[in-house]
Motif scaffolding. Structure first.
Motif, PDB file in Angstrom:
ATOM      1  N   MET A 151     -61.243  21.759 116.026  1.00 57.66           N
ATOM      2  CA  MET A 151     -60.312  22.830 115.717  1.00 57.66           C
ATOM      3  C   MET A 151     -60.297  23.812 116.876  1.00 57.66           C
ATOM      4  SD  MET A 151     -60.341  25.677 112.640  1.00 57.66           S
ATOM      5  CE  MET A 151     -62.106  25.771 112.614  1.00 57.66           C
ATOM      6  N   LYS A 152     -59.104  24.139 117.333  1.00 57.77           N
ATOM      7  CA  LYS A 152     -58.941  25.170 118.345  1.00 57.77           C
ATOM      8  C   LYS A 152     -58.283  26.369 117.686  1.00 57.77           C
ATOM      9  CE  LYS A 152     -59.000  22.513 122.483  1.00 57.77           C
ATOM     10  NZ  LYS A 152     -58.475  22.374 123.812  1.00 57.77           N
ATOM     11  N   LYS A 153     -58.959  27.498 117.774  1.00 59.85           N
ATOM     12  CA  LYS A 153     -58.452  28.710 117.140  1.00 59.85           C
ATOM     13  C   LYS A 153     -57.429  29.400 118.032  1.00 59.85           C
ATOM     14  CE  LYS A 153     -62.788  29.543 114.750  1.00 59.85           C
ATOM     15  NZ  LYS A 153     -63.947  30.444 114.667  1.00 59.85           N
ATOM     16  N   SER A 154     -56.505  30.078 117.367  1.00 58.55           N
ATOM     17  CA  SER A 154     -55.492  30.876 118.044  1.00 58.55           C
ATOM     18  C   SER A 154     -55.496  32.273 117.455  1.00 58.55           C
ATOM     19  CB  SER A 154     -54.110  30.252 117.852  1.00 58.55           C
ATOM     20  OG  SER A 154     -54.082  28.958 118.389  1.00 58.55           O
ATOM     21  N   LEU A 196     -57.245  31.579 109.166  1.00 60.21           N
ATOM     22  CA  LEU A 196     -58.686  31.556 108.976  1.00 60.21           C
ATOM     23  C   LEU A 196     -59.241  32.937 108.673  1.00 60.21           C
ATOM     24  CD1 LEU A 196     -59.499  29.236 112.010  1.00 60.21           C
ATOM     25  CD2 LEU A 196     -59.265  28.562 109.600  1.00 60.21           C
ATOM     26  N   ASP A 197     -58.631  33.950 109.260  1.00 57.67           N
ATOM     27  CA  ASP A 197     -59.074  35.336 109.055  1.00 57.67           C
ATOM     28  C   ASP A 197     -57.894  36.246 109.334  1.00 57.67           C
ATOM     29  OD1 ASP A 197     -60.688  37.496 108.510  1.00 57.67           O
ATOM     30  OD2 ASP A 197     -62.028  37.215 110.220  1.00 57.67           O
ATOM     31  N   ILE A 224     -56.651  35.175 112.916  1.00 58.70           N
ATOM     32  CA  ILE A 224     -57.214  34.016 113.576  1.00 58.70           C
ATOM     33  C   ILE A 224     -56.670  32.826 112.805  1.00 58.70           C
ATOM     34  CG2 ILE A 224     -59.309  32.771 114.222  1.00 58.70           C
ATOM     35  CD1 ILE A 224     -60.740  35.516 114.185  1.00 58.70           C
ATOM     36  N   ALA A 225     -56.074  31.886 113.517  1.00 57.38           N
ATOM     37  CA  ALA A 225     -55.390  30.773 112.858  1.00 57.38           C
ATOM     38  C   ALA A 225     -55.731  29.444 113.533  1.00 57.38           C
ATOM     39  CB  ALA A 225     -53.881  31.001 112.903  1.00 57.38           C
ATOM     40  N   ASP A 226     -55.546  28.380 112.777  1.00 60.31           N
ATOM     41  CA  ASP A 226     -55.716  27.024 113.279  1.00 60.31           C
ATOM     42  C   ASP A 226     -54.338  26.371 113.316  1.00 60.31           C
ATOM     43  OD1 ASP A 226     -56.359  24.413 113.853  1.00 60.31           O
ATOM     44  OD2 ASP A 226     -57.518  24.070 112.030  1.00 60.31           O
ATOM     45  N   THR A 227     -53.822  26.119 114.506  1.00 57.28           N
ATOM     46  CA  THR A 227     -52.484  25.534 114.656  1.00 57.28           C
ATOM     47  C   THR A 227     -52.512  24.008 114.744  1.00 57.28           C
ATOM     48  OG1 THR A 227     -52.603  25.807 117.050  1.00 57.28           O
ATOM     49  CG2 THR A 227     -51.543  27.584 115.810  1.00 57.28           C
ATOM     50  N   ARG A 249     -53.974  31.384 122.630  1.00 55.85           N
ATOM     51  CA  ARG A 249     -55.142  30.541 122.389  1.00 55.85           C
ATOM     52  C   ARG A 249     -56.389  31.424 122.456  1.00 55.85           C
ATOM     53  NH1 ARG A 249     -53.263  25.409 122.353  1.00 55.85           N
ATOM     54  NH2 ARG A 249     -51.459  24.953 123.651  1.00 55.85           N
ATOM     55  N   GLU A 250     -57.363  31.120 121.615  1.00 57.94           N
ATOM     56  CA  GLU A 250     -58.559  31.957 121.519  1.00 57.94           C
ATOM     57  C   GLU A 250     -59.267  32.115 122.859  1.00 57.94           C
ATOM     58  OE1 GLU A 250     -62.452  32.304 118.677  1.00 57.94           O
ATOM     59  OE2 GLU A 250     -61.962  30.329 119.463  1.00 57.94           O
TER      60      GLU A 250
END
Length: 90
Positions: A1-4, A32-33, A48-51, A80-81
């Motif tokens: 998982m790559k967070k954005s 996610l948050d 914070i999201a998972d795309t 991107r995080e």
């Protein structure tokens, strides 16, 4: 998982959270948050999201969120995080 990281800033009005979250849900983006505040009539939200679950490319999601932001009178940015974290170190 790559967070954005998604940021939303603008004059507060009804429906900002609903419009952003509906877009994300409709496009397979998992939140996610989330944190939001309103200060002196100005709305500020960071997510914070998972795309990874989206069928759309990252750039397409980013451009569509920016367009949605213009519709609702806000500035919406998707990053991107890892890039977000590097920018915060500068």
């Amino acid at each position: 998982m790559k967070k954005s990281i998604i940021t939303v800033v603008g004059k507060d009005c009804v429906g900002i959270i609903a419009r952003i979250c509906t877009y994300l849900a409709d496009n397979g983006v998992n939140i996610l948050d989330i944190s939001q505040t309103i200060v002196d009539g100005y709305f500020n939200m960071m997510m914070i999201a998972d795309t990874n679950g989206s069928a759309k490319e990252f750039l397409t999601i980013s451009e569509e969120l920016e367009a949605l932001g213009r519709e609702i009178g806000c500035i919406v940015k998707l990053q991107r995080e890892d890039i977000f974290n590097r920018m915060q170190r500068i």
